[in-house]
Motif scaffolding. Structure first.
Motif, PDB file in Angstrom:
ATOM      1  N   PHE A  46      20.274  35.550   1.750  1.00 44.16           N
ATOM      2  CA  PHE A  46      19.932  36.767   2.549  1.00 44.16           C
ATOM      3  C   PHE A  46      20.281  36.339   3.711  1.00 44.16           C
ATOM      4  O   PHE A  46      20.947  37.278   4.536  1.00 44.16           O
ATOM      5  CB  PHE A  46      18.411  36.911   2.465  1.00 44.16           C
ATOM      6  CG  PHE A  46      18.062  38.166   3.330  1.00 44.16           C
ATOM      7  CD1 PHE A  46      18.006  39.374   2.818  1.00 44.16           C
ATOM      8  CD2 PHE A  46      17.390  37.933   4.598  1.00 44.16           C
ATOM      9  CE1 PHE A  46      17.709  40.638   3.795  1.00 44.16           C
ATOM     10  CE2 PHE A  46      16.953  38.988   5.327  1.00 44.16           C
ATOM     11  CZ  PHE A  46      17.261  40.252   4.884  1.00 44.16           C
ATOM     12  N   GLU A  47      20.066  35.293   4.452  1.00 42.49           N
ATOM     13  CA  GLU A  47      20.347  34.990   5.812  1.00 42.49           C
ATOM     14  C   GLU A  47      21.807  35.034   6.039  1.00 42.49           C
ATOM     15  O   GLU A  47      22.357  35.479   6.983  1.00 42.49           O
ATOM     16  CB  GLU A  47      19.827  33.628   6.027  1.00 42.49           C
ATOM     17  CG  GLU A  47      20.331  32.849   7.485  1.00 42.49           C
ATOM     18  CD  GLU A  47      20.172  31.466   7.887  1.00 42.49           C
ATOM     19  OE1 GLU A  47      20.633  31.096   8.707  1.00 42.49           O
ATOM     20  OE2 GLU A  47      19.178  30.987   6.822  1.00 42.49           O
ATOM     21  N   VAL A  48      22.715  34.298   4.865  1.00 42.13           N
ATOM     22  CA  VAL A  48      24.180  34.392   5.198  1.00 42.13           C
ATOM     23  C   VAL A  48      24.664  35.803   5.011  1.00 42.13           C
ATOM     24  O   VAL A  48      25.826  36.121   5.584  1.00 42.13           O
ATOM     25  CB  VAL A  48      24.954  33.371   3.921  1.00 42.13           C
ATOM     26  CG1 VAL A  48      26.323  33.283   4.074  1.00 42.13           C
ATOM     27  CG2 VAL A  48      23.992  31.986   4.294  1.00 42.13           C
ATOM     28  N   LEU A  49      24.143  36.488   4.040  1.00 44.89           N
ATOM     29  CA  LEU A  49      24.670  37.913   4.090  1.00 44.89           C
ATOM     30  C   LEU A  49      24.641  38.749   5.181  1.00 44.89           C
ATOM     31  O   LEU A  49      25.528  39.213   5.738  1.00 44.89           O
ATOM     32  CB  LEU A  49      23.820  38.391   2.795  1.00 44.89           C
ATOM     33  CG  LEU A  49      24.601  38.643   1.305  1.00 44.89           C
ATOM     34  CD1 LEU A  49      23.551  38.897   0.297  1.00 44.89           C
ATOM     35  CD2 LEU A  49      25.634  39.395   1.309  1.00 44.89           C
ATOM     36  N   ILE A  50      23.221  38.554   5.883  1.00 39.58           N
ATOM     37  CA  ILE A  50      23.157  39.402   7.288  1.00 39.58           C
ATOM     38  C   ILE A  50      24.299  38.760   8.283  1.00 39.58           C
ATOM     39  O   ILE A  50      24.762  39.616   8.851  1.00 39.58           O
ATOM     40  CB  ILE A  50      21.722  39.353   7.410  1.00 39.58           C
ATOM     41  CG1 ILE A  50      20.669  39.968   6.535  1.00 39.58           C
ATOM     42  CG2 ILE A  50      21.546  39.845   8.622  1.00 39.58           C
ATOM     43  CD1 ILE A  50      21.102  41.243   6.170  1.00 39.58           C
ATOM     44  N   ASP A  51      24.416  37.554   8.158  1.00 39.49           N
ATOM     45  CA  ASP A  51      25.351  37.270   9.208  1.00 39.49           C
ATOM     46  C   ASP A  51      26.790  37.600   8.920  1.00 39.49           C
ATOM     47  O   ASP A  51      27.510  37.946   9.667  1.00 39.49           O
ATOM     48  CB  ASP A  51      25.290  35.583   9.104  1.00 39.49           C
ATOM     49  CG  ASP A  51      24.057  35.111   9.993  1.00 39.49           C
ATOM     50  OD1 ASP A  51      23.537  35.993  10.600  1.00 39.49           O
ATOM     51  OD2 ASP A  51      23.726  33.792   9.889  1.00 39.49           O
ATOM     52  N   LEU A  52      27.257  37.745   7.713  1.00 41.35           N
ATOM     53  CA  LEU A  52      28.546  38.177   7.153  1.00 41.35           C
ATOM     54  C   LEU A  52      28.911  39.586   7.005  1.00 41.35           C
ATOM     55  O   LEU A  52      30.105  39.880   7.139  1.00 41.35           O
ATOM     56  CB  LEU A  52      28.760  37.294   5.901  1.00 41.35           C
ATOM     57  CG  LEU A  52      28.845  35.817   6.093  1.00 41.35           C
ATOM     58  CD1 LEU A  52      29.429  35.391   4.670  1.00 41.35           C
ATOM     59  CD2 LEU A  52      29.849  35.460   7.413  1.00 41.35           C
ATOM     60  N   ILE A  53      27.861  40.321   6.779  1.00 39.47           N
ATOM     61  CA  ILE A  53      27.988  41.846   6.636  1.00 39.47           C
ATOM     62  C   ILE A  53      28.630  42.456   7.851  1.00 39.47           C
ATOM     63  O   ILE A  53      29.776  43.351   7.507  1.00 39.47           O
ATOM     64  CB  ILE A  53      26.633  42.456   6.294  1.00 39.47           C
ATOM     65  CG1 ILE A  53      26.129  42.247   4.825  1.00 39.47           C
ATOM     66  CG2 ILE A  53      26.869  43.915   6.516  1.00 39.47           C
ATOM     67  CD1 ILE A  53      24.937  42.553   4.505  1.00 39.47           C
ATOM     68  N   PRO A  54      28.636  42.083   8.995  1.00 40.49           N
ATOM     69  CA  PRO A  54      29.229  42.645  10.138  1.00 40.49           C
ATOM     70  C   PRO A  54      30.620  42.332  10.141  1.00 40.49           C
ATOM     71  O   PRO A  54      31.441  43.028  10.789  1.00 40.49           O
ATOM     72  CB  PRO A  54      28.603  41.988  11.503  1.00 40.49           C
ATOM     73  CG  PRO A  54      27.109  41.818  10.817  1.00 40.49           C
ATOM     74  CD  PRO A  54      27.563  41.152   9.521  1.00 40.49           C
ATOM     75  N   SER A  55      31.148  41.461   9.424  1.00 33.98           N
ATOM     76  CA  SER A  55      32.703  41.259   9.306  1.00 33.98           C
ATOM     77  C   SER A  55      33.314  42.159   8.604  1.00 33.98           C
ATOM     78  O   SER A  55      34.577  42.424   8.684  1.00 33.98           O
ATOM     79  CB  SER A  55      32.926  40.075   8.388  1.00 33.98           C
ATOM     80  OG  SER A  55      32.708  40.076   7.186  1.00 33.98           O
ATOM     81  N   ASP A  56      32.880  43.255   7.831  1.00 39.71           N
ATOM     82  CA  ASP A  56      33.331  44.075   7.153  1.00 39.71           C
ATOM     83  C   ASP A  56      34.335  43.662   6.060  1.00 39.71           C
ATOM     84  O   ASP A  56      35.298  44.441   5.723  1.00 39.71           O
ATOM     85  CB  ASP A  56      33.978  45.267   8.194  1.00 39.71           C
ATOM     86  CG  ASP A  56      32.853  46.057   8.832  1.00 39.71           C
ATOM     87  OD1 ASP A  56      32.034  46.188   8.226  1.00 39.71           O
ATOM     88  OD2 ASP A  56      33.298  46.310  10.053  1.00 39.71           O
ATOM     89  N   LYS A  57      34.129  42.513   5.490  1.00 37.44           N
ATOM     90  CA  LYS A  57      34.902  42.010   4.635  1.00 37.44           C
ATOM     91  C   LYS A  57      34.010  41.889   3.169  1.00 37.44           C
ATOM     92  O   LYS A  57      32.861  41.855   3.232  1.00 37.44           O
ATOM     93  CB  LYS A  57      35.414  40.515   4.651  1.00 37.44           C
ATOM     94  CG  LYS A  57      35.885  40.202   6.076  1.00 37.44           C
ATOM     95  CD  LYS A  57      37.480  40.981   5.969  1.00 37.44           C
ATOM     96  CE  LYS A  57      38.093  40.793   7.304  1.00 37.44           C
ATOM     97  NZ  LYS A  57      39.618  41.442   7.470  1.00 37.44           N
ATOM     98  N   PRO A  58      34.756  42.144   2.233  1.00 37.85           N
ATOM     99  CA  PRO A  58      34.169  42.155   0.620  1.00 37.85           C
ATOM    100  C   PRO A  58      33.475  40.641   0.657  1.00 37.85           C
ATOM    101  O   PRO A  58      33.999  39.749   1.228  1.00 37.85           O
ATOM    102  CB  PRO A  58      35.174  42.240  -0.310  1.00 37.85           C
ATOM    103  CG  PRO A  58      36.193  42.985   0.368  1.00 37.85           C
ATOM    104  CD  PRO A  58      36.362  42.376   1.966  1.00 37.85           C
ATOM    105  N   ILE A  59      32.159  40.742  -0.092  1.00 41.56           N
ATOM    106  CA  ILE A  59      31.492  39.359  -0.326  1.00 41.56           C
ATOM    107  C   ILE A  59      31.137  39.409  -1.734  1.00 41.56           C
ATOM    108  O   ILE A  59      30.769  40.319  -2.330  1.00 41.56           O
ATOM    109  CB  ILE A  59      30.184  39.558   0.698  1.00 41.56           C
ATOM    110  CG1 ILE A  59      30.613  40.015   2.161  1.00 41.56           C
ATOM    111  CG2 ILE A  59      29.301  38.309   0.519  1.00 41.56           C
ATOM    112  CD1 ILE A  59      29.287  39.937   3.067  1.00 41.56           C
ATOM    113  N   PHE A  60      31.035  38.379  -2.136  1.00 41.28           N
ATOM    114  CA  PHE A  60      30.661  37.715  -3.665  1.00 41.28           C
ATOM    115  C   PHE A  60      29.730  36.714  -3.568  1.00 41.28           C
ATOM    116  O   PHE A  60      29.916  35.806  -2.843  1.00 41.28           O
ATOM    117  CB  PHE A  60      31.970  37.365  -4.389  1.00 41.28           C
ATOM    118  CG  PHE A  60      32.091  37.631  -5.792  1.00 41.28           C
ATOM    119  CD1 PHE A  60      31.039  38.566  -6.438  1.00 41.28           C
ATOM    120  CD2 PHE A  60      32.915  37.171  -6.509  1.00 41.28           C
ATOM    121  CE1 PHE A  60      31.168  39.057  -7.776  1.00 41.28           C
ATOM    122  CE2 PHE A  60      33.011  37.364  -8.089  1.00 41.28           C
ATOM    123  CZ  PHE A  60      32.086  38.163  -8.654  1.00 41.28           C
ATOM    124  N   VAL A  61      28.342  37.006  -3.809  1.00 42.69           N
ATOM    125  CA  VAL A  61      27.273  36.054  -3.371  1.00 42.69           C
ATOM    126  C   VAL A  61      26.835  35.616  -4.807  1.00 42.69           C
ATOM    127  O   VAL A  61      26.754  36.319  -5.748  1.00 42.69           O
ATOM    128  CB  VAL A  61      26.179  36.772  -2.744  1.00 42.69           C
ATOM    129  CG1 VAL A  61      25.444  38.040  -3.323  1.00 42.69           C
ATOM    130  CG2 VAL A  61      24.956  35.715  -2.410  1.00 42.69           C
TER     131      VAL A  61
END
Length: 303
Positions: free
Chosen positions: A71-86
């Motif tokens: 969750f912490e990493v997601l919240i940090d990376l979401i502003p990058s506007d890049k696709p994320i695979f968790v």
């Protein structure tokens, strides 16, 4: 060549890096343990012991850090506007899962690798074909000895697979009915869960089995279909109804392409980065899995 930031270089992160390299992807590994740099570099990645940073110029992110940090990493990376695979589980908290609902329109996907397994795909096709009549019962076993994961209990790490398998086969998430959790010193080491009303589903997960078991079985009106193990390349189909004599039952081994699920899901994610279709394992699906686990744990505490 696409560039992917891989956050976390543990047991599963190594497998992810191996497969990304085989797919021709440039990988930047982020892990606070500097001792891992040599191995990551030897596998072909650039290594950073500093924290992940959304300002890095990558085409996508893959999160393979400890589950309690997702969750912490997601919240940090979401502003990058890049696709994320968790990696699964998406999170280990119902509250965090609900918080993530505001991002369901973003290109965020969850690595539920059994959704990509050839055996599960074949079982789903058998259900849709109707060749064995209506599906009446689903059961899965996911048992082994201990777990390398120390950040969360075994239920969080094991049962997401079974929930997504049921979703793949049924086309919906079965409703939790009851559950019994096996605990030691206050830590859950296993669970037997019952879900679904019209089609009952029974999941057994445990890290108290010395032998490793991975079986998925479907009981139909006119037969039974079984994936006996995760590493085989066939489904066992037993033709016969509930009144058939044992000597009249016919068995067929039906083959499928046994491509590694991890490689399959990573390949689909990379294809998406090149303009292909989205991976099927959406953030919404990941949230539903967490809600299901939370409900099962709640049921297990009811007396």
């Amino acid at each position: 060549m696409k560039k992917v930031g891989l956050v976390g270089f543990g047991i599963w992160g190594r497998n992810i890096l191996r497969d990304l390299i085989s797919l021709g992807v440039e990988v930047l590994v982020f892990d606070p343990e500097e001792s891992k740099e040599k191995e990551a570099s030897e596998l072909g990645a650039s290594f950073f012991s500093i924290n992940w940073d959304p300002s890095h110029q990558v085409d996508a992110w893959i999160i393979s850090s400890p589950a309690i940090t997702h969750f912490e990493v997601l919240i940090d990376l979401i502003p990058s506007d890049k696709p994320i695979f968790v990696e699964k589980p998406l999170t280990c908290s119902l509250e965090e899962a609900i918080e993530l609902e505001k991002y369901v329109d973003r290109p965020i996907f969850v690595m539920h690798n059994w959704r990509y397994h050839g055996g599960i795909k074949l079982l789903s096709e058998i259900v849709k074909s109707g060749e064995l009549g209506e599906l009446r019962f689903l059961k899965s076993n996911r048992c082994n000895w201990t777990s390398p994961r120390s950040d969360v209990d075994s239920v969080w790490t094991l049962i997401p697979h079974d929930i997504t398998i049921a979703y793949s086969i049924l086309g919906h998430f079965p409703e939790p009915i009851s559950a019994v959790e096996e605990t030691y010193r206050g830590i859950a080491r296993g669970m037997t869960a019952i879900l679904g009303k019209s089609i009952p589903c029974v999941f057994e997960v445990s890290n108290r089995y010395y032998d490793k078991r991975r079986e998925v079985r479907l009981h139909f009106e006119k037969g039974v279909a079984v994936l006996p193990d995760e590493k085989v390349d066939y489904i066992e189909i037993y033709f016969g109804d509930d009144r058939s004599k044992p000597d009249s039952v016919q068995m067929e081994k039906r083959k499928f392409e046994a491509r590694a699920p991890l490689l399959e899901e990573l390949s689909q994610f990379i294809d998406f980065l090149f303009g292909g279709k989205e991976p099927p394992t959406s953030l919404s699906e990941g949230i539903m899995v967490i809600k299901t686990i939370a409900r099962l744990k709640e049921l297990s505490r009811l007396k």
